[in-house]
Design a protein around this motif. Sequence first.
Motif, PDB file in Angstrom:
ATOM      1  N   UNK A   1     -53.094  50.276-109.214  1.00  0.00           N
ATOM      2  CA  UNK A   1     -53.344  51.590-109.808  1.00  0.00           C
ATOM      3  C   UNK A   1     -54.714  52.152-109.451  1.00  0.00           C
ATOM      4  N   UNK A   2     -55.349  51.579-108.419  1.00  0.00           N
ATOM      5  CA  UNK A   2     -56.667  52.065-108.012  1.00  0.00           C
ATOM      6  C   UNK A   2     -56.513  53.130-106.920  1.00  0.00           C
ATOM      7  N   UNK A   3     -57.633  53.657-106.502  1.00  0.00           N
ATOM      8  CA  UNK A   3     -57.636  54.772-105.566  1.00  0.00           C
ATOM      9  C   UNK A   3     -57.000  54.411-104.219  1.00  0.00           C
ATOM     10  N   UNK A   4     -56.203  55.345-103.702  1.00  0.00           N
ATOM     11  CA  UNK A   4     -55.660  55.257-102.350  1.00  0.00           C
ATOM     12  C   UNK A   4     -56.327  56.361-101.543  1.00  0.00           C
ATOM     13  N   UNK A   5     -56.977  55.984-100.448  1.00  0.00           N
ATOM     14  CA  UNK A   5     -57.715  56.952 -99.637  1.00  0.00           C
ATOM     15  C   UNK A   5     -57.215  56.894 -98.190  1.00  0.00           C
ATOM     16  N   UNK A   6     -56.888  58.049 -97.642  1.00  0.00           N
ATOM     17  CA  UNK A   6     -56.616  58.174 -96.211  1.00  0.00           C
ATOM     18  C   UNK A   6     -57.655  59.144 -95.676  1.00  0.00           C
ATOM     19  N   UNK A   7     -58.530  58.655 -94.806  1.00  0.00           N
ATOM     20  CA  UNK A   7     -59.626  59.510 -94.366  1.00  0.00           C
ATOM     21  C   UNK A   7     -59.587  59.719 -92.854  1.00  0.00           C
ATOM     22  N   UNK A   8     -60.374  60.695 -92.421  1.00  0.00           N
ATOM     23  CA  UNK A   8     -60.496  61.024 -90.993  1.00  0.00           C
ATOM     24  C   UNK A   8     -59.153  61.398 -90.373  1.00  0.00           C
TER      25      UNK A   8
ATOM     26  N   UNK B   1     -67.685  60.744-107.262  1.00  0.00           N
ATOM     27  CA  UNK B   1     -68.727  60.060-106.496  1.00  0.00           C
ATOM     28  C   UNK B   1     -68.150  58.877-105.726  1.00  0.00           C
ATOM     29  N   UNK B   2     -67.215  58.154-106.346  1.00  0.00           N
ATOM     30  CA  UNK B   2     -66.600  57.013-105.676  1.00  0.00           C
ATOM     31  C   UNK B   2     -65.793  57.474-104.465  1.00  0.00           C
ATOM     32  N   UNK B   3     -65.084  58.581-104.633  1.00  0.00           N
ATOM     33  CA  UNK B   3     -64.339  59.149-103.507  1.00  0.00           C
ATOM     34  C   UNK B   3     -65.276  59.526-102.366  1.00  0.00           C
ATOM     35  N   UNK B   4     -66.348  60.215-102.684  1.00  0.00           N
ATOM     36  CA  UNK B   4     -67.295  60.648-101.660  1.00  0.00           C
ATOM     37  C   UNK B   4     -67.912  59.443-100.956  1.00  0.00           C
ATOM     38  N   UNK B   5     -68.222  58.396-101.711  1.00  0.00           N
ATOM     39  CA  UNK B   5     -68.805  57.198-101.111  1.00  0.00           C
ATOM     40  C   UNK B   5     -67.820  56.531-100.164  1.00  0.00           C
ATOM     41  N   UNK B   6     -66.542  56.448-100.562  1.00  0.00           N
ATOM     42  CA  UNK B   6     -65.551  55.826 -99.710  1.00  0.00           C
ATOM     43  C   UNK B   6     -65.304  56.652 -98.438  1.00  0.00           C
ATOM     44  N   UNK B   7     -65.359  57.952 -98.567  1.00  0.00           N
ATOM     45  CA  UNK B   7     -65.173  58.817 -97.399  1.00  0.00           C
ATOM     46  C   UNK B   7     -66.331  58.645 -96.414  1.00  0.00           C
ATOM     47  N   UNK B   8     -67.533  58.542 -96.942  1.00  0.00           N
ATOM     48  CA  UNK B   8     -68.717  58.454 -96.083  1.00  0.00           C
ATOM     49  C   UNK B   8     -68.967  57.053 -95.538  1.00  0.00           C
ATOM     50  N   UNK B   9     -68.340  56.051 -96.106  1.00  0.00           N
ATOM     51  CA  UNK B   9     -68.567  54.684 -95.616  1.00  0.00           C
ATOM     52  C   UNK B   9     -67.877  54.495 -94.277  1.00  0.00           C
ATOM     53  N   UNK B  10     -68.470  53.697 -93.425  1.00  0.00           N
ATOM     54  CA  UNK B  10     -67.903  53.438 -92.086  1.00  0.00           C
ATOM     55  C   UNK B  10     -67.719  51.951 -91.882  1.00  0.00           C
TER      56      UNK B  10
END
Length: 204
Positions: free
Chosen positions: A80-87, A195-204
């Motif tokens: 149930x945690x965040x799912x992120x698809x970036x770039x 903030x957590x979303x932004x951090x995950x997006x900016x992490x490489x």
Amino acid sequence: MDAIVKNFPLPGDLSERPTQQEAEEAVRVLLRWAGEDPSREGLTDTPSRVVKSYKELFSGYDQVAEDVLGRTFEEVAGYDDMVVVKDIPFFSHCEHHMVPIIGKAHVAYLPDGRVLGLSKIARVVDIYGRRLQTQESMTAQIAKAIDDTLRPRGVAVMIEAEHMCMSMRGVQKQGSTTLTTTFTGAFKIDAAEQARFMTMVRSR
């Protein structure tokens, strides 16, 4: 920013659309207006090529995001945690000048018992990208489509893009980037989730 979601026309009676022949003639008119001779060798096939390319570039009008997002999965082992698809790369066209918008989208959601196939998120970006757009509207449309279909606890969308209407014409500022965001649900009310979303997006 939060943006107003426009109601774009969905596919209706295709007989209302101009014919291919009419569309090609419109391209010939534009060529003549630009000072060219549509009958010269290098341009004789240009109208048909342009119409064919437009059919691909604006194919989003023939697709419905809700159809793509319709299939979800409930067997998530309690995740149930965040799912992120970036770039997610995309190409769109400015509705004001019909010149390209080139960018990438970052999309996240907080599941509420169901998840999407990851490719579905990328396809939704393409559906809205392949229409005449403003970046603000596209950002909000992606978020709304996922929110309405999946009903997660929240959706976050960020788009970064360069607009050729600023780079190629007008102020001609090459390399300038526009950033837009839309948040729903928990992302909208909880600054920590944003903030957590932004951090995950900016992490490489």
